[in-house]
Design a protein around this motif. Structure first.
Motif: not given
Ligand SMILES: [Zn+2]
Ligand SMILES: NC(=O)N[C@H]1NC(=O)NC1=O
Ligand SMILES: [Zn+2]
Length: 512
Positions: A110, A200, A202, A236, A298-299, A373
């Motif tokens: 990432h 990926k 969002f 995300h 992610v994160h 990230d």
């Molecule tokens: Zn993100």
């Protein structure tokens, strides 16, 4: 007996050939491309192509051993137990690291390298030099913050062209899932055939205009194609809830106070997004309509309800995984100084109790892997002077510091070097489908970091930092332990004692 063997042998050969053929037909492997033809003297700070690395602490899948790793033409060809037992080798071909830890290079899946289009933020050259200096031997680049964003086979081509001759470590690429290619799946199919390791998306605004957010329906559509390619979507996972939005527009709050920002993105945003994702991941299990697809969150910052949802989905057999980042494991909201926008990221860094629970989840294996990230920008957008948390760019710049940061904070919670290696190398390689990397094993690429866990250092202005605009990194000013000495990428010594190899001999990793 002999006659029997001669009759059966041809049949067996045919059977084995069939099995091998079908195995390779069905497996989705990532290939290295192109094969660099530069002379070794440029790619490596070491003249040898056949040599031994010896140490009293080599991290292997079977545990930490004392011994040596034999490397030939970029691959690991043997791992021998017993320090100082390299057989016939010549003395000058043995690199003896003594007590230093020899570990698989970190694989950071990432990273926003921002090229082409925003090289004033970061770039292939600076970003991968920083990676090499931090013991990161492979990065997977994100499809946004660069311009144009990587959402089609044509824009992927621009990425690949921009990366040529500029990468010091190996680099793979995520594509982007955006409404345009989710509603026209041929574009997505072409992007996947062109070699992105997955996509990926969002679930909230990304902060980048040409990377619009996706709804859960877009994600479902994307998963139907990803299932065919057996590649993951990395998401995300924050879903905008009215609660946070209202606060953002409340003029009475002080934008220099970190809590003002924190309150605009509560844990309920993460929880709401993940609730939708686990509603879909139920079909990714064996026999499900989306079998073959994988959802990776992610994160993760919220270690409460969001994490519980992921644990539940895993326990029923969904193909789902989750990462967190060093900044959620190192910092707490209580400690962030007024106006210090270096710490702004999304989802936000939460309180000390949340951090303790995140560490617990990491150590118990509920969090599968770690990533940075790494999302840098320029000083004008980080607004350090103004100190406005609501207006500043959200993103933490930290690629070079993954190893010392995770180790410095993790050891206080009981993190072991073997766990560190699983979290930073083996599991990220598996997520991205990158074969031949992630462990020190015979046959694998000789991607290795050599580091001193006990050595402390100050991240001050005298420290050689390669990230662009390193002064914007939240870690500057820290005292850390775990110093990176040397980094090898496919047997090339690409970084040693503050110095890089003369040429950028990293290769691009494309899925086939
Ligand atoms: Zn993100
Ligand atoms: N666009 C982008 O890099 N956003 C990243 N920054 C951050 O703090 N969280 C993110 O997702
Ligand atoms: Zn990111």
């Amino acid at each position: 007996m002999d006659q029997f063997v001669w009759r059966v042998l041809p049949l067996l050969t045919i059977l084995v050939s069939f099995l091998v053929f079908f195995y390779f037909q069905n497996s989705d492997t990532a290939q290295l491309y192109p094969i660099i033809k530069l002379p070794r003297s440029k790619c490596s700070l070491l003249p040898h192509h056949h040599f031994w690395i010896s140490s009293k602490r080599i991290v292997t899948p079977q545990g930490i051993i004392s011994g040596s790793v034999e490397i030939n033409e970029g691959r690991i060809v043997s791992v021998v137990e017993g320090y100082g037992k390299q057989g016939q080798s010549k003395q000058e071909e043995i690199i003896d690291y003594g007590d230093a830890v020899v570990m698989p290079g970190l694989i950071d899946v990432h990273v926003h390298l921002d090229e082409p289009g925003r090289t004033e933020w970061e770039g292939f050259d600076t970003g991968t030099r920083a990676a090499a200096a931090g013991g990161v031997t492979t990065v997977v680049d994100m499809p946004l913050n660069n311009y144009p964003t990587t959402v089609s086979k044509e824009t992927l081509k621009l990425k690949l062209d921009a990366a040529e001759d500029k990468i010091y470590v190996d680099v793979g690429f995520w594509g982007g899932l955006v409404p345009e290619n989710a509603l026209n799946l041929t574009i997505l199919d072409d992007l996947l055939s062109a070699g992105v390791l997955g996509v990926k998306s969002f679930m909230c605004p990304s902060g980048i205009n040409d990377f619009p957010m996706t709804t859960i329906d877009h994600i479902k559509a994307g998963l139907s194609v990803l299932a065919k390619y057996k590649r993951p979507i990395v998401v995300h996972s924050e879903l905008v809830q009215d609660y946070g939005n209202d606060l953002e527009h409340d003029d009475n709050r002080d934008p220099h106070d970190y809590l003002t920002y924190l309150n605009t993105r509560p844990p309920s945003w993460e929880e709401a997004a993940i609730r939708q994702l686990v509603g879909v991941s139920k079909d990714t299990g064996i026999g499900g309509s989306l079998e073959g697809a994988h959802i990776h969150i992610v994160h993760l910052s919220d270690s409460s309800a969001s994490l519980d949802l992921i644990k539940e989905a895993k326990s029923r057999g969904d193909s789902i995984s989750v990462e967190t980042c060093p900044h959620y494991l190192a910092f707490t909201s209580e400690e962030i100084p007024n106006g210090d926008t270096r710490f702004k990221c999304s989802p936000p860094i939460r309180d000390a109790q949340n951090k303790d629970k995140l560490w617990e989840a990491v150590l118990e294996g509920h969090i599968d892997l770690l990533t940075t990230d790494h999302s840098p920008t320029v000083p004008e957008l980080k607004l350090l002077e103004e100190g406005d948390f609501l207006k500043a760019w959200g993103g933490i710049s930290s690629l070079q510091f993954n190893l010392p940061v995770t180790w410095s904070y993790g050891k206080k919670y009981g993190l072991t070097i073997e766990q560190l290696s699983l979290l930073w190398s083996k599991r990220p390689a598996a997520l991205a489908g990158i074969e031949s990397k992630g462990t020190i094993e015979v046959g694998n690429h000789a991607d290795i970091v050599v580091w001193q866990p006990e050595q402390e250092f100050d991240l001050d202005d005298n420290y050689p930092v390669f990230i662009k605009h390193y002064e914007l990194s939240a870690y500057m000013g820290s005292r850390l332990s775990g110093k990176v000495m040397d980094t090898y990428v496919r047997g090339n010594l690409v970084f040693k004692d503050g110095k890089h190899a003369p040429a950028a001999c990293g290769v691009q990793i494309l899925a086939t």
